[in-house]
Design an enzyme around this catalytic site. Structure first.
Site, PDB file in Angstrom:
ATOM      1  N   GLU A 317      21.638  35.525  40.242  1.00  0.00           N
ATOM      2  CA  GLU A 317      22.262  36.995  41.644  1.00  0.00           C
ATOM      3  C   GLU A 317      20.859  37.561  42.375  1.00  0.00           C
ATOM      4  OE1 GLU A 317      25.158  40.376  41.886  1.00  0.00           O
ATOM      5  OE2 GLU A 317      24.203  40.020  40.104  1.00  0.00           O
ATOM      6  N   LYS A 428      30.800  35.715  46.629  1.00  0.00           N
ATOM      7  CA  LYS A 428      31.565  36.653  45.551  1.00  0.00           C
ATOM      8  C   LYS A 428      33.052  36.908  45.641  1.00  0.00           C
ATOM      9  CE  LYS A 428      30.739  40.144  41.817  1.00  0.00           C
ATOM     10  NZ  LYS A 428      29.561  41.242  41.842  1.00  0.00           N
ATOM     11  N   CYS A 478      27.968  37.640  38.587  1.00  0.00           N
ATOM     12  CA  CYS A 478      27.805  38.683  37.611  1.00  0.00           C
ATOM     13  C   CYS A 478      29.704  38.842  36.793  1.00  0.00           C
ATOM     14  CB  CYS A 478      26.984  39.911  38.922  1.00  0.00           C
ATOM     15  SG  CYS A 478      27.249  41.522  38.073  1.00  0.00           S
TER      16      CYS A 478
END
Length: 626
Positions: A317, A428, A478
């Site tokens: 990320e 995301k 994440c």
């Protein structure tokens, strides 16, 4: 021991025990604990709550006695110890990397832990409330009522913690059992079914221990009985000891069922294996957003890419802290040559900047993919807005994965900049409060912190999978993988006319940067969470992280290979995807466990004795028998 200290410990024994159990509970998760230790601590908390409920019954009618600690206070202290010790790494992110003063960061961490502690406190209060209703009515508390009430209330509290205010289910009870017998429940109902099983087991053990201790106290108190009254006392002791046996059998039954389910194979390999290279750059967090060191980090990552060709090269990320279009042309050309010569696919974590306009003119819509407003089809509307100057452009930022292949990354020297090929990307969708978006009313707090990209855009709920050879890759970024229910749509795929699901992800990929939390236990805790996702979905999972834990996890939740944290390196592996749906995926997530928890609480509200015509006469005849 000083007298005042002894008096304090005696008067606050229950509350101090609850706090100590909470601290111990934090150490039942990775990297220290184990499933049996978690059951032991949870049994201690259930026993503490059971004693508090019993003391409430004894306190009834004796107002002069010191009131016992309430279940809410016991649950709150248990939760404060649990989360303060378990997520203390929040302090690191705020103080060391966010620039918040140490006292304010410590206070914010404690307040956050206290907020999370409200959920076990509410669970304890709800369990006690249901049990006290029976105590107030009959002066007797049945074992099954407490066991069901404790299991349902604790599980309901954990479900609420994972949903309210976007949820934060980190350190959920079920994660401590990723290697234990209860792990077999994960493919059936997910981590929350494991939570329910652990709570029911702990409550059963607590009731059994409570009754055995009562039996021992009774033996000690009546050790000098005369022969005349010895026989009835022996019968009473035998009944107390025997009443613990069903509770022990219930706890054993839950463990046996979980262990038996763990041996079942819920998915099977499919397609050809693919090679993967997982890069761990170990870039210090304080350097990632400094332009000079960030450029060096991009250079380092590109050298690692060139040295490790594979079917899929996965970077962490925000490995790039700038949008791809702003990347140095020399690096773009090098990546183009690498892709053209090796036919690799590179998945790169970076922020995607999309140019949009504030107050878009009527008839124009902002495009998330090109950044250019699409033309309106209404000619009158187009003429109406053509005379007005366009509003100033703004940039919309999303935490994303962008995928590069030889076909989608042309040579920057010869490419037509007006017709850039469309590249696969994943944005995301579940953002971190105060890290990736700012809740309303808290912008004043974020001004105290120095976190770049603090308010980002949210990706759509449904996003396409990445096909590589015969495999399909489903991405998450994440801490999205702590919300297992949100990953199910990727695994399930689409339903065809025959009622079967096809086209789901065969491999799940997680890109993470835990550099915000230093060398803390957040890293092994996150790996433990990823293992639970593998158990729930019966899919292999690959993880590329900046500082750790970069790993390959099998479809049975076993870590096959991983890199040591805080080291620069590349993890190479050959991976085969899996197909087949677990019951948890088919049923759509946590709704069945929610319904089961509510059903247990509803059973706890039933009257202790069902009444029917003639019941009173029947009881009288029974008591008259010799």
């Amino acid at each position: 021991m000083p007298r005042f200290l002894g008096r304090f410990l005696k008067n606050h024994r229950a509350t101090l025990t609850a706090l100590a159990l909470g601290i111990a509970h934090a150490f039942t998760f990775a990297p220290w604990g184990s499933d049996w230790l978690e059951l032991l601590v949870l049994t201690g908390f259930a026993g503490l709550l059971l004693s508090a409920i019993g003391q409430h019954a004894q306190q009834h009618g004796h107002a002069h006695r010191r009131p016992p600690p309430g279940p809410f206070r016991l649950g709150l202290l248990f939760g404060i110890g649990w989360f303060t010790a378990g997520i203390g790494w929040v302090y690191i992110s705020m103080h060391h990397y966010g620039g918040v003063a140490a006292p304010l960061a410590a206070l914010a961490t404690l307040l956050f832990a206290t907020y999370l502690a409200l959920y076990p406190a509410l669970g304890a209060w709800l369990c006690s409330r249901l049990c006290r209703r029976q105590l107030d009515a009959t002066r007797h508390l049945s074992a099954w009522r407490f066991i069901l009430a404790f299991g349902g209330a604790i599980t309901l509290a954990e479900l609420a913690r994972g949903w309210v205010l976007t949820g934060f289910p980190w350190l959920g009870i079920g994660y401590a059992h990723v290697e234990g017998a209860l792990a077999g429940l994960a493919p059936i109902g997910g981590v929350y079914l494991i939570t329910l099983g652990a709570a029911l087991t702990a409550a059963s053990l607590a009731v059994a221990a409570h009754r055995l201790l009562a039996h021992l106290r009774h033996v000690r108190r009546n050790s000098l009985d005369t022969p005349e009254n010895l026989r009835p006392q022996r019968n009473l002791r035998t009944s107390r000891a025997a009443s613990a046996l069903p509770c022990l059998l219930a706890a054993l039954g839950v463990m046996v069922v979980g262990g038996a389910l763990r041996t079942k194979q819920w998915s099977h390999p499919t397609g050809k294996s693919i090679s993967v290279s997982l890069l761990q750059g170990n870039v210090p967090q304080q350097m990632k957003f400094d332009p000079g060191p960030a450029a060096l980090a991009r250079q380092q990552y590109l050298e690692m890419i060139e040295a490790n060709p594979a079917d899929l090269v996965l970077l962490p990320e925000t490995a790039w802290t700038t949008r791809w279009e702003a990347t140095e042309p020399a690096l773009q050309r090098r990546l183009h040559r690498f892709l053209a010569s090796t036919h690799s696919t590179v998945a790169l974590g970076l922020p995607r900047f999309v140019q949009v306009h504030e107050n878009n003119p009527r008839g124009a819509q902002a495009s998330r993919f090109t950044g250019a407003p699409t033309e309106a089809h209404d000619s009158e509307a187009s003429e109406a807005v053509s005379d007005t100057p366009p509003p100033p452009p703004v940039w919309q930022v999303s935490n994303s994965v962008e995928v590069f292949t030889a076909d989608t990354l042309p040579d920057p020297l010869t490419a037509d900049t007006q017709h850039t090929p469309v590249r696969y990307h994943y944005d995301k969708r579940h953002l971190v409060p105060f890290g990736e978006f700012i809740p309303e009313g808290f912008h004043w707090f974020m001004t105290l912190m120095n976190i770049p990209l603090g308010d980002q855009a949210r990706g759509p709920a449904q996003q396409p999978l990445l096909p590589i050879s015969s495999q399909r890759i489903g991405f998450n970024i994440c801490y999205e993988d702590i919300f297992g229910e949100e990953l199910l749509s990727q695994v399930k795929g689409t339903r065809n006319g025959k009622g079967t699901y096809t086209g789901g992800a065969t491999i799940l990929a997680n890109l993470t940067n835990l550099g915000w939390f230093g060398n803390s236990h957040a890293l092994p805790q996150h790996l433990q969470i990823a293992r639970m996702r593998a158990l729930e979905t019966a899919r292999p999972i690959i993880r590329a992280t900046n500082t750790g834990m970069t790993a390959v996890i099998s479809a049975r939740g076993i870590v096959q290979i991983r890199l040591r944290p805080h080291e620069t390196g590349t993890l190479k592996a050959t991976l085969q995807g899996h197909t087949g749906l677990t019951p948890y995926v088919r049923l759509g997530g946590n709704a069945p466990v929610l319904g089961l928890s509510l059903a247990m609480l509803a059973i706890g509200t039933l009257p202790s004795r069902l009444r029917w015509p003639g019941a009173a006469a029947h009881r009288k005849r029974r008591h008259r028998r010799p």
